[in-house]
Design a protein around this motif. Structure first.
Motif, PDB file in Angstrom:
ATOM      1  N   LEU A  66       1.443  -0.906  -0.170  1.00  0.00           N
ATOM      2  CA  LEU A  66      -0.033  -0.276   0.360  1.00  0.00           C
ATOM      3  C   LEU A  66       0.840   1.610  -0.124  1.00  0.00           C
ATOM      4  CD1 LEU A  66      -2.534  -0.659   2.079  1.00  0.00           C
ATOM      5  CD2 LEU A  66      -3.183  -0.634  -0.241  1.00  0.00           C
ATOM      6  N   GLY A  67       0.435   2.382  -0.334  1.00  0.00           N
ATOM      7  CA  GLY A  67       0.859   3.534   0.105  1.00  0.00           C
ATOM      8  C   GLY A  67       1.329   4.415  -1.039  1.00  0.00           C
ATOM      9  N   SER A  68       0.615   6.028  -1.776  1.00  0.00           N
ATOM     10  CA  SER A  68       0.982   6.281  -2.849  1.00  0.00           C
ATOM     11  C   SER A  68       1.689   7.745  -2.627  1.00  0.00           C
ATOM     12  CB  SER A  68      -0.346   6.585  -4.051  1.00  0.00           C
ATOM     13  OG  SER A  68      -0.995   7.601  -2.891  1.00  0.00           O
ATOM     14  N   SER A  69       2.497   7.464  -1.664  1.00  0.00           N
ATOM     15  CA  SER A  69       3.445   9.120  -1.029  1.00  0.00           C
ATOM     16  C   SER A  69       4.126   8.600  -0.726  1.00  0.00           C
ATOM     17  CB  SER A  69       2.154   9.852  -0.195  1.00  0.00           C
ATOM     18  OG  SER A  69       1.547  10.512  -1.430  1.00  0.00           O
ATOM     19  N   GLY A  70       5.637   9.405  -0.375  1.00  0.00           N
ATOM     20  CA  GLY A  70       6.756   9.094   0.034  1.00  0.00           C
ATOM     21  C   GLY A  70       7.423  10.227   0.857  1.00  0.00           C
ATOM     22  N   ALA A  71       9.024  10.676   0.877  1.00  0.00           N
ATOM     23  CA  ALA A  71       9.701  11.391   0.484  1.00  0.00           C
ATOM     24  C   ALA A  71      10.763  10.799   1.553  1.00  0.00           C
ATOM     25  CB  ALA A  71       9.149  12.446   1.911  1.00  0.00           C
ATOM     26  N   GLY A  72      11.636  11.330   0.501  1.00  0.00           N
ATOM     27  CA  GLY A  72      13.340  10.639   1.257  1.00  0.00           C
ATOM     28  C   GLY A  72      14.698  11.262   0.039  1.00  0.00           C
ATOM     29  N   VAL A  86      20.871  11.766  -8.096  1.00  0.00           N
ATOM     30  CA  VAL A  86      21.089  10.624  -7.103  1.00  0.00           C
ATOM     31  C   VAL A  86      21.738  11.574  -5.518  1.00  0.00           C
ATOM     32  CG1 VAL A  86      22.650   8.937  -5.749  1.00  0.00           C
ATOM     33  CG2 VAL A  86      22.154   9.420  -8.324  1.00  0.00           C
ATOM     34  N   GLY A  87      20.680  11.475  -3.999  1.00  0.00           N
ATOM     35  CA  GLY A  87      21.226  12.300  -3.133  1.00  0.00           C
ATOM     36  C   GLY A  87      20.131  13.407  -3.055  1.00  0.00           C
ATOM     37  N   ASP A  88      19.492  13.567  -4.001  1.00  0.00           N
ATOM     38  CA  ASP A  88      18.094  15.064  -4.063  1.00  0.00           C
ATOM     39  C   ASP A  88      17.134  14.410  -2.606  1.00  0.00           C
ATOM     40  OD1 ASP A  88      19.404  16.748  -5.749  1.00  0.00           O
ATOM     41  OD2 ASP A  88      17.993  16.446  -7.015  1.00  0.00           O
ATOM     42  N   ARG A  89      16.583  15.747  -2.502  1.00  0.00           N
ATOM     43  CA  ARG A  89      15.460  15.096  -1.132  1.00  0.00           C
ATOM     44  C   ARG A  89      13.965  15.474  -1.641  1.00  0.00           C
ATOM     45  NH1 ARG A  89      15.489  17.620   3.052  1.00  0.00           N
ATOM     46  NH2 ARG A  89      15.436  16.209   4.635  1.00  0.00           N
ATOM     47  N   VAL A  90      13.298  14.844  -1.644  1.00  0.00           N
ATOM     48  CA  VAL A  90      12.430  15.242  -2.681  1.00  0.00           C
ATOM     49  C   VAL A  90      11.049  14.186  -1.994  1.00  0.00           C
ATOM     50  CG1 VAL A  90      13.511  14.601  -4.818  1.00  0.00           C
ATOM     51  CG2 VAL A  90      13.091  12.521  -3.204  1.00  0.00           C
ATOM     52  N   VAL A  91       9.821  14.671  -2.378  1.00  0.00           N
ATOM     53  CA  VAL A  91       8.812  14.380  -2.638  1.00  0.00           C
ATOM     54  C   VAL A  91       8.220  13.623  -3.565  1.00  0.00           C
ATOM     55  CG1 VAL A  91       7.788  16.230  -2.058  1.00  0.00           C
ATOM     56  CG2 VAL A  91       6.234  14.289  -0.358  1.00  0.00           C
ATOM     57  N   LYS A 118       8.347  12.140 -13.348  1.00  0.00           N
ATOM     58  CA  LYS A 118       7.900  12.791 -13.354  1.00  0.00           C
ATOM     59  C   LYS A 118       6.441  13.658 -12.470  1.00  0.00           C
ATOM     60  CE  LYS A 118       5.500  11.612 -17.428  1.00  0.00           C
ATOM     61  NZ  LYS A 118       6.297  10.408 -17.597  1.00  0.00           N
ATOM     62  N   THR A 119       6.620  12.914 -11.488  1.00  0.00           N
ATOM     63  CA  THR A 119       6.155  13.275  -9.849  1.00  0.00           C
ATOM     64  C   THR A 119       6.540  13.140  -8.625  1.00  0.00           C
ATOM     65  OG1 THR A 119       5.335  10.879  -9.938  1.00  0.00           O
ATOM     66  CG2 THR A 119       3.500  11.899 -11.523  1.00  0.00           C
ATOM     67  N   VAL A 120       8.012  13.392  -8.745  1.00  0.00           N
ATOM     68  CA  VAL A 120       8.925  13.704  -8.069  1.00  0.00           C
ATOM     69  C   VAL A 120       9.233  15.082  -7.874  1.00  0.00           C
ATOM     70  CG1 VAL A 120      10.995  13.130  -7.397  1.00  0.00           C
ATOM     71  CG2 VAL A 120       9.995  11.304  -8.088  1.00  0.00           C
ATOM     72  N   ALA A 121       9.407  15.691  -6.758  1.00  0.00           N
ATOM     73  CA  ALA A 121       8.964  17.149  -6.482  1.00  0.00           C
ATOM     74  C   ALA A 121      10.643  17.053  -5.746  1.00  0.00           C
ATOM     75  CB  ALA A 121       7.946  17.923  -5.978  1.00  0.00           C
ATOM     76  N   LYS A 122      12.099  18.017  -5.745  1.00  0.00           N
ATOM     77  CA  LYS A 122      12.164  18.392  -4.969  1.00  0.00           C
ATOM     78  C   LYS A 122      12.305  19.038  -3.111  1.00  0.00           C
ATOM     79  CE  LYS A 122      15.861  18.962  -8.351  1.00  0.00           C
ATOM     80  NZ  LYS A 122      17.427  19.693  -9.047  1.00  0.00           N
ATOM     81  N   TRP A 288       3.354  21.441 -13.827  1.00  0.00           N
ATOM     82  CA  TRP A 288       3.318  22.714 -12.203  1.00  0.00           C
ATOM     83  C   TRP A 288       3.243  22.165 -11.188  1.00  0.00           C
ATOM     84  CZ3 TRP A 288      -0.718  23.715  -9.245  1.00  0.00           C
ATOM     85  CH2 TRP A 288      -1.314  25.543  -8.868  1.00  0.00           C
ATOM     86  N   TRP A 289       2.765  21.405 -10.309  1.00  0.00           N
ATOM     87  CA  TRP A 289       2.531  20.857  -8.924  1.00  0.00           C
ATOM     88  C   TRP A 289       3.940  20.147  -8.827  1.00  0.00           C
ATOM     89  CZ3 TRP A 289      -0.839  21.362  -5.183  1.00  0.00           C
ATOM     90  CH2 TRP A 289      -0.071  20.739  -4.769  1.00  0.00           C
ATOM     91  N   TYR A 290       4.620  19.564  -8.618  1.00  0.00           N
ATOM     92  CA  TYR A 290       5.791  18.927  -8.968  1.00  0.00           C
ATOM     93  C   TYR A 290       7.768  19.665  -8.703  1.00  0.00           C
ATOM     94  CZ  TYR A 290       3.736  14.565  -8.103  1.00  0.00           C
ATOM     95  OH  TYR A 290       2.265  13.933  -7.779  1.00  0.00           O
ATOM     96  N   LYS A 291       7.696  20.498 -10.119  1.00  0.00           N
ATOM     97  CA  LYS A 291       8.380  20.949 -10.829  1.00  0.00           C
ATOM     98  C   LYS A 291       8.360  22.507 -10.430  1.00  0.00           C
ATOM     99  CE  LYS A 291       9.148  17.247 -12.134  1.00  0.00           C
ATOM    100  NZ  LYS A 291       9.789  16.310 -11.125  1.00  0.00           N
ATOM    101  N   ASP A 292       7.051  22.976 -10.122  1.00  0.00           N
ATOM    102  CA  ASP A 292       7.076  25.139 -10.173  1.00  0.00           C
ATOM    103  C   ASP A 292       6.143  24.418  -8.361  1.00  0.00           C
ATOM    104  OD1 ASP A 292       6.388  26.756 -10.284  1.00  0.00           O
ATOM    105  OD2 ASP A 292       5.420  27.393 -12.026  1.00  0.00           O
ATOM    106  N   TYR A 293       5.496  24.624  -8.592  1.00  0.00           N
ATOM    107  CA  TYR A 293       4.532  25.008  -6.898  1.00  0.00           C
ATOM    108  C   TYR A 293       4.613  24.057  -5.718  1.00  0.00           C
ATOM    109  CZ  TYR A 293       0.289  26.114  -4.580  1.00  0.00           C
ATOM    110  OH  TYR A 293      -0.816  26.848  -3.239  1.00  0.00           O
TER     111      TYR A 293
END
Ligand SMILES: NC(=O)c1ccc[n+]([C@@H]2O[C@H](COP(=O)([O-])OP(=O)(O)OC[C@H]3O[C@@H](n4cnc5c(N)ncnc54)[C@H](OP(=O)(O)O)[C@@H]3O)[C@@H](O)[C@H]2O)c1
Length: 340
Positions: A66-72, A86-91, A118-122, A288-293
């Motif tokens: 299960l689970g569809s979101s994380g951060a690491g 490699v090494g980027d902190r992301v959600v 595409k669904t990773v944000a720094k 817009w969501w992951y790379k900007d907002y």
């Protein structure tokens, strides 16, 4: 890199979680592998685990994760990924609840998770817990209001236009209030009386008790509303919003469906808002969501996160924690670290 991955798996439909060890997975073209440091248990996850609800239908193959979101922290890049390192902190959010065969690699209730880049944000220096507390429920609220109802982006709205958020006390509702305010709208909400001061601090101009017998009349006096959203989604809220939309008719968004009978000129917009960015037809929103907002919201602290409790015990505490969420015993979110 470790050669082992630990995951909380559902061995068979309806069975309790088990923590198992498996070989490390590797990202394919356009994907990244993330060492996951934070999970926030969403009502959806708990309902899927304990009641076989909704998206549970996507868990076609067992064992399932299960689970569809994380951060690491990104541990490995697939070919063709150029905007992450490699090494980027992301959600991040994954396709675990979109495709039946995706959850073993992309379910986030495990230590190492594959995600589409595409669904990773720094997130810079933002704490992993803060990032997961905000991403999923804020995305739900913004997708409902902006993508599906057509509300503007932050800064582009008018104070003369009113937005109604019903059930603003939860995570989705609190973020809906803050997003609508940031657009520039006048925001009217319903919430518990004990939540009035917090709701005003988040941007509500008026807070009405959703249990008050005259709630609909009081809301009507503050209308009309250009955008209406129930963040509790219960039948009473849907009936109340339909009543406010009469006699002209119109639409409202709801986090839940159900079989509430609505007047023929009132439409309920009920979608898996939290998963909207996974769909290619919403690629502009996704970008817009992951790379900007989202990076901006997190790094500039543009929203007040909901309260949370850290659960000790890592993956081994997910079953108990899900039960607490399912039974409505949690105010705010439960967050845990799968590496514990
Ligand atoms: N469609 C989607 O994409 C989507 C995405 C995310 C969530 N959801 C659904 O949306 C719902 C809320 O999620 P969440 O993460 O915001 O949950 P949450 O943070 O646990 O919110 C719970 C809070 O909502 C308020 N609430 C509960 N029942 C209510 C009612 N009948 N009327 C008004 N307010 C009520 C309560 O606030 P007070 O204690 O102040 O009353 C409660 O503390 C869940 O059912 C979830 O499954 C749907």
């Amino acid at each position: 890199m470790n050669s082992e991955n630990r995951a909380a798996i559902i061995p068979e439909p309806g069975k309790a979680l088990e923590v198992t060890t498996s070989a490390v997975i590797h990202p394919s073209h356009g994907e990244v592998l993330v060492r996951n440091h934070a999970i926030a248990i969403q009502p959806l996850d708990a309902k899927m685990l304990l009641a076989g609800y909704g998206g549970a239908g996507t868990l076609q193959h067992f064992p399932a994760v299960l689970g569809s979101s994380g951060a690491g922290v990104i541990e490995e890049l697939g070919q063709g990924v150029t905007d992450l390192d490699v090494g980027d902190r992301v959600v991040f959010d994954t396709r675990a609840y979109i495709y039946g065969d995706a959850n073993r690699r992309e379910g986030t209730w495990q230590q190492l998770v594959v995600s589409d880049a595409k669904t990773v944000a720094k997130i810079g220096d933002v704490a992993f817990e803060q990032a997961v507390l905000i991403d999923f429920p804020l995305q739900t609220a913004v997708a409902a209001l902006h993508l599906f109802l057509g509300a503007e982006k932050p800064g582009a709205g008018s104070v003369d236009e009113r937005v109604l958020i019903w059930g603003a006390g939860g995570a989705v509702g609190s973020y809906a209030t803050q997003f609508a305010k940031s657009v520039g709208y006048t925001v009217i909400v319903t919430a518990s009386p004990r939540d009035v001061e917090r709701q005003k601090a988040l941007g509500a101009s008026e807070v009405i008790d959703y249990k008050a017998p005259d709630a609909v009349d009081r809301l009507r006096a503050w209308g009309p509303y250009k955008y209406l959203f129930t963040a509790s989604g219960d039948p009473k809220s849907q009936q109340a919003l339909a009543c406010l939309l009469q006699p002209q008719g119109g639409q409202f968004a709801s986090v839940l469906g159900g079989d509430v009978e609505l007047p023929s000129n009132v439409q309920r917009v009920y979608k898996p808002f939290s998963q909207a960015a996974q769909r290619d037809e919403n690629s502009e929103f996704r970008e817009w969501w992951y790379k900007d907002y989202l990076p901006k919201v997190l790094q500039e602290g543009l929203v007040e996160p909901v309260k949370y409790t850290k659960k000790e015990g890592g993956l081994g505490s997910l079953q108990q924690a899900s039960t607490e969420v399912f039974e409505g015993r949690v105010k705010g979110k439960l967050v845990l670290n799968p590496q514990d």
